[in-house]
Design a protein around this motif. Structure first.
Motif, PDB file in Angstrom:
ATOM      1  N   LEU A 100       0.842  -1.178   0.000  1.00 13.09           N
ATOM      2  CA  LEU A 100       0.000   0.000   0.000  1.00 13.09           C
ATOM      3  C   LEU A 100       0.882   1.234   0.000  1.00 13.09           C
ATOM      4  CD1 LEU A 100      -2.989   0.890   0.177  1.00 13.09           C
ATOM      5  CD2 LEU A 100      -2.655   1.117   2.645  1.00 13.09           C
ATOM      6  N   PRO A 101       0.733   2.127  -0.963  1.00 21.07           N
ATOM      7  CA  PRO A 101       1.595   3.308  -1.014  1.00 21.07           C
ATOM      8  C   PRO A 101       1.434   4.175   0.230  1.00 21.07           C
ATOM      9  CG  PRO A 101       0.406   3.013  -3.076  1.00 21.07           C
ATOM     10  CD  PRO A 101      -0.199   2.067  -2.096  1.00 21.07           C
ATOM     11  N   ARG A 102       2.500   4.853   0.605  1.00 24.05           N
ATOM     12  CA  ARG A 102       2.455   5.764   1.744  1.00 24.05           C
ATOM     13  C   ARG A 102       1.648   7.000   1.407  1.00 24.05           C
ATOM     14  NH1 ARG A 102       7.783   8.407   4.732  1.00 24.05           N
ATOM     15  NH2 ARG A 102       6.637   9.698   6.245  1.00 24.05           N
ATOM     16  N   GLY A 103       1.701   7.422   0.182  1.00 20.81           N
ATOM     17  CA  GLY A 103       0.973   8.600  -0.245  1.00 20.81           C
ATOM     18  C   GLY A 103       1.788   9.421  -1.217  1.00 20.81           C
ATOM     19  N   LEU A 104       1.240  10.561  -1.600  1.00 28.98           N
ATOM     20  CA  LEU A 104       1.916  11.440  -2.548  1.00 28.98           C
ATOM     21  C   LEU A 104       2.769  12.446  -1.778  1.00 28.98           C
ATOM     22  CD1 LEU A 104       2.177  12.336  -5.560  1.00 28.98           C
ATOM     23  CD2 LEU A 104       0.394  14.025  -5.043  1.00 28.98           C
ATOM     24  N   PRO A 105       4.085  12.417  -1.964  1.00 26.77           N
ATOM     25  CA  PRO A 105       4.939  13.375  -1.246  1.00 26.77           C
ATOM     26  C   PRO A 105       4.803  14.779  -1.828  1.00 26.77           C
ATOM     27  CG  PRO A 105       6.265  12.042  -2.736  1.00 26.77           C
ATOM     28  CD  PRO A 105       4.873  11.491  -2.811  1.00 26.77           C
ATOM     29  N   ILE A 106       4.653  15.745  -0.974  1.00 31.25           N
ATOM     30  CA  ILE A 106       4.636  17.154  -1.388  1.00 31.25           C
ATOM     31  C   ILE A 106       6.052  17.676  -1.207  1.00 31.25           C
ATOM     32  CG2 ILE A 106       3.630  19.420  -1.006  1.00 31.25           C
ATOM     33  CD1 ILE A 106       1.733  17.267  -2.137  1.00 31.25           C
ATOM     34  N   ARG A 107       6.759  17.787  -2.308  1.00 26.02           N
ATOM     35  CA  ARG A 107       8.163  18.159  -2.286  1.00 26.02           C
ATOM     36  C   ARG A 107       8.327  19.678  -2.211  1.00 26.02           C
ATOM     37  NH1 ARG A 107      10.279  13.126  -1.325  1.00 26.02           N
ATOM     38  NH2 ARG A 107       9.696  11.639  -2.976  1.00 26.02           N
ATOM     39  N   GLY A 108       9.404  20.089  -1.544  1.00 25.32           N
ATOM     40  CA  GLY A 108       9.707  21.507  -1.475  1.00 25.32           C
ATOM     41  C   GLY A 108       9.918  22.109  -2.845  1.00 25.32           C
ATOM     42  N   TYR A 109      10.562  21.353  -3.733  1.00 21.85           N
ATOM     43  CA  TYR A 109      10.798  21.826  -5.089  1.00 21.85           C
ATOM     44  C   TYR A 109       9.482  22.091  -5.811  1.00 21.85           C
ATOM     45  CZ  TYR A 109      12.971  22.046  -9.731  1.00 21.85           C
ATOM     46  OH  TYR A 109      13.390  22.456 -10.969  1.00 21.85           O
ATOM     47  N   GLY A 110       8.543  21.154  -5.711  1.00 21.32           N
ATOM     48  CA  GLY A 110       7.261  21.314  -6.386  1.00 21.32           C
ATOM     49  C   GLY A 110       6.444  22.458  -5.819  1.00 21.32           C
ATOM     50  N   VAL A 111       6.489  22.636  -4.490  1.00 25.36           N
ATOM     51  CA  VAL A 111       5.732  23.719  -3.859  1.00 25.36           C
ATOM     52  C   VAL A 111       6.255  25.070  -4.323  1.00 25.36           C
ATOM     53  CG1 VAL A 111       5.254  24.858  -1.668  1.00 25.36           C
ATOM     54  CG2 VAL A 111       5.054  22.378  -1.845  1.00 25.36           C
ATOM     55  N   LEU A 112       7.577  25.240  -4.335  1.00 25.01           N
ATOM     56  CA  LEU A 112       8.146  26.521  -4.772  1.00 25.01           C
ATOM     57  C   LEU A 112       7.887  26.762  -6.257  1.00 25.01           C
ATOM     58  CD1 LEU A 112       9.715  28.608  -3.049  1.00 25.01           C
ATOM     59  CD2 LEU A 112       9.498  26.367  -1.959  1.00 25.01           C
ATOM     60  N   MET A 113       7.922  25.697  -7.044  1.00 27.21           N
ATOM     61  CA  MET A 113       7.619  25.841  -8.458  1.00 27.21           C
ATOM     62  C   MET A 113       6.165  26.292  -8.650  1.00 27.21           C
ATOM     63  SD  MET A 113       8.157  23.065 -11.501  1.00 27.21           S
ATOM     64  CE  MET A 113       6.925  21.933 -10.816  1.00 27.21           C
ATOM     65  N   LEU A 114       5.253  25.721  -7.866  1.00 27.21           N
ATOM     66  CA  LEU A 114       3.848  26.115  -7.949  1.00 27.21           C
ATOM     67  C   LEU A 114       3.663  27.563  -7.508  1.00 27.21           C
ATOM     68  CD1 LEU A 114       0.917  25.331  -8.481  1.00 27.21           C
ATOM     69  CD2 LEU A 114       0.773  24.517  -6.119  1.00 27.21           C
ATOM     70  N   LEU A 115       4.353  27.978  -6.445  1.00 28.28           N
ATOM     71  CA  LEU A 115       4.279  29.362  -6.002  1.00 28.28           C
ATOM     72  C   LEU A 115       4.778  30.310  -7.088  1.00 28.28           C
ATOM     73  CD1 LEU A 115       5.494  29.166  -2.282  1.00 28.28           C
ATOM     74  CD2 LEU A 115       3.190  29.682  -3.106  1.00 28.28           C
ATOM     75  N   GLY A 116       5.828  29.888  -7.791  1.00 33.05           N
ATOM     76  CA  GLY A 116       6.341  30.701  -8.878  1.00 33.05           C
ATOM     77  C   GLY A 116       5.334  30.865  -9.999  1.00 33.05           C
ATOM     78  N   VAL A 117       4.650  29.775 -10.331  1.00 34.83           N
ATOM     79  CA  VAL A 117       3.638  29.833 -11.398  1.00 34.83           C
ATOM     80  C   VAL A 117       2.485  30.741 -10.987  1.00 34.83           C
ATOM     81  CG1 VAL A 117       1.918  28.486 -12.655  1.00 34.83           C
ATOM     82  CG2 VAL A 117       4.232  27.584 -12.349  1.00 34.83           C
TER      83      VAL A 117
END
Length: 456
Positions: A100-117
């Protein structure tokens, strides 16, 4: 550095969040609401129909891409595809064997990229209102630029480091390529992909690409500023050794940490360049270091250095156990083994080139934003971005050490692309300066006056 903020759980109340689950249900409800709002505002027009591809792409991503990005995911909607290319077991057998997967990791890189967008889109939408352009155009463009930018950035990185993504099965290779939220995006690839999206969008909407490029240029620099902080969170794009105690930063086990370990620095060694047989001579041994206590001396030769993965190093350093994995140094005197728990907890200080790059992009965004009302021709703001950024990027690359020389030169691939982009900017300036002075968006305060003054 913080690669992972938290995990979105795999399931809630026994129902999967991703795939055909809660997230898809929420997106369908949002899509219906958005379409009803746009139909009420615009009718069933081209503007309304233009959002359909975006809604469909996001739905496909929720169903088929996000499940395979979950940590420990071996099943999901692509399980059958994996089985087709990996073995002859049935899909049901694979599902029963998968954890069973642990879940979807919310990465710091992805969060900052989303904030940039989000920040870039908001900035461009505000400017669009001030020049009389419907902000909906910016929102539609942002979606295609995001897709083009991500695809270009990932493609550039995958081509550059293909051996790191190749797996025994096709599905495994595709899975590795899709893990872009963990890092592995190249800025120049993103720029090229986003520009291709802009050209396509402008052609399909019959808009001036140069005028629209002026409008979104500051936003692209803002996105870059946030993205470079994401690089810092991810531990990539690092600089060389920094002797200044006020500037240097250190990293836990991460790519810069592994690079220093590979060079022997964390063991207290200074090694010469590899010889023809790939062995390296020990030039200096730091007094009191692990290598010194093991009896290594200047003049010895190191044939190879073997060490655990980043995750294993992190676990070993946190447990401080003698039974932890070992770092093995093969030398002319024979193999020497060091418990990984004896390694330094953090790397030696390096230049925070990620912060340098972020500050550089923020200053560039400010300059482009201020210059916009004083432009005399469509394309000038965009041309300034294509002129200034390659120069600063070329200089910043001289501090970074994460990329080796490319194409038989001492320049990194990013420096070579910088030179090419600078040449393109020179051609663009030649074209712009040969055109009459005119701006398409003149409702911005001062724009009409500046254009009139330039023509007189």
């Amino acid at each position: 550095m913080r690669q992972t903020f938290f995990y979105i759980p795999h399931e809630i109340a026994g129902v999967s969040v991703f795939g055909f689950g809660w997230m898809l249900l929420a997106w369908c409800l949002f899509s219906v609401g958005l379409l009803l709002w746009m139909i009420r505002r615009h009718g069933w027009s081209a503007e309304t129909r233009s959002v359909l591809p975006m809604l469909a792409v996001v739905a496909i991503a929720i169903c088929f891409i996000l499940p395979i990005l979950e940590v420990g995911s071996q099943g999901g909607p692509l399980a059958l595809l994996r089985q087709m290319f990996s073995s002859s077991k049935s899909a049901s057998a694979a599902a029963s064997e998968s954890e069973l997967p642990r879940g979807l990791p919310i990465r710091g890189y992805g969060v900052l990229m989303l904030l940039g967008v989000v920040s870039g889109v908001g900035l461009a939408a505000q400017r669009a209102r001030r020049v009389g352009l419907n902000p909906d155009v910016i929102f539609s463009l942002a979606f295609w630029m995001f897709l083009g930018g991500i695809a270009g950035a990932r493609a550039f990185y995958v081509i550059q480091k293909w051996d790191e993504f190749r797996r025994p099965t096709l599905a495994g290779t595709i899975g590795e390529i899709l893990k872009f939220t963990e890092g592995g995006l190249v800025v120049y690839g993103s720029l090229i992909g986003a520009l291709c999206a802009v050209l396509w969008f402008c052609h399909s909407r019959r808009l001036s690409a140069l005028a629209l490029g002026d409008l979104i240029a500051p936003s692209m620099a803002v996105g870059l500023a946030f993205g470079r902080i994401g690089c810092l969170m991810n531990g990539c794009c690092w600089g060389g050794a920094c002797e200044n105690p006020w500037l240097g930063i250190t990293f836990p086990p991460s790519p810069p940490y592994l690079q220093q370990l590979h060079e022997g620095e964390l063991l207290g060694l200074r090694l010469a360049r590899p010889a023809e047989d790939r062995s390296r001579e020990v030039l200096q041994v730091e007094e009191g270091s692990l290598a010194d206590r093991a009896g290594l001396r200047a003049g010895d030769r190191v044939t190879s250095l073997r060490y655990p993965s980043i995750d294993a190093l992190r676990e070993a350093l946190s447990q401080s156990s003698q039974s932890a994995p070992h770092v093995v140094l093969d030398t002319s005197r024979g193999p020497i083994s060091f418990p990984a728990s004896q390694l330094p907890a953090r790397s030696r200080p390096v230049h925070p080139t990620q912060i340098y790059s972020s500050v550089n992009a923020a200053l560039l965004a400010f300059m482009l934003w201020v210059y916009f009302p004083f432009r005399r021709r469509d394309g000038e703001v965009f041309a300034w971005m294509l002129t200034i950024y390659p120069v600063t990027r070329f200089l910043l690359e001289s501090i970074r050490i994460d990329e080796a020389g490319a194409m038989g030169t001492a320049f990194s691939i990013s420096q070579l692309v910088s030179l090419g982009m600078l040449a393109v900017s020179c051609l663009l300036w030649a074209v712009l300066l040969a055109r009459p002075r005119h701006v398409s968006f003149a409702r911005y305060p001062g724009a009409s006056e500046a254009a009139a003054a330039g023509a007189s």
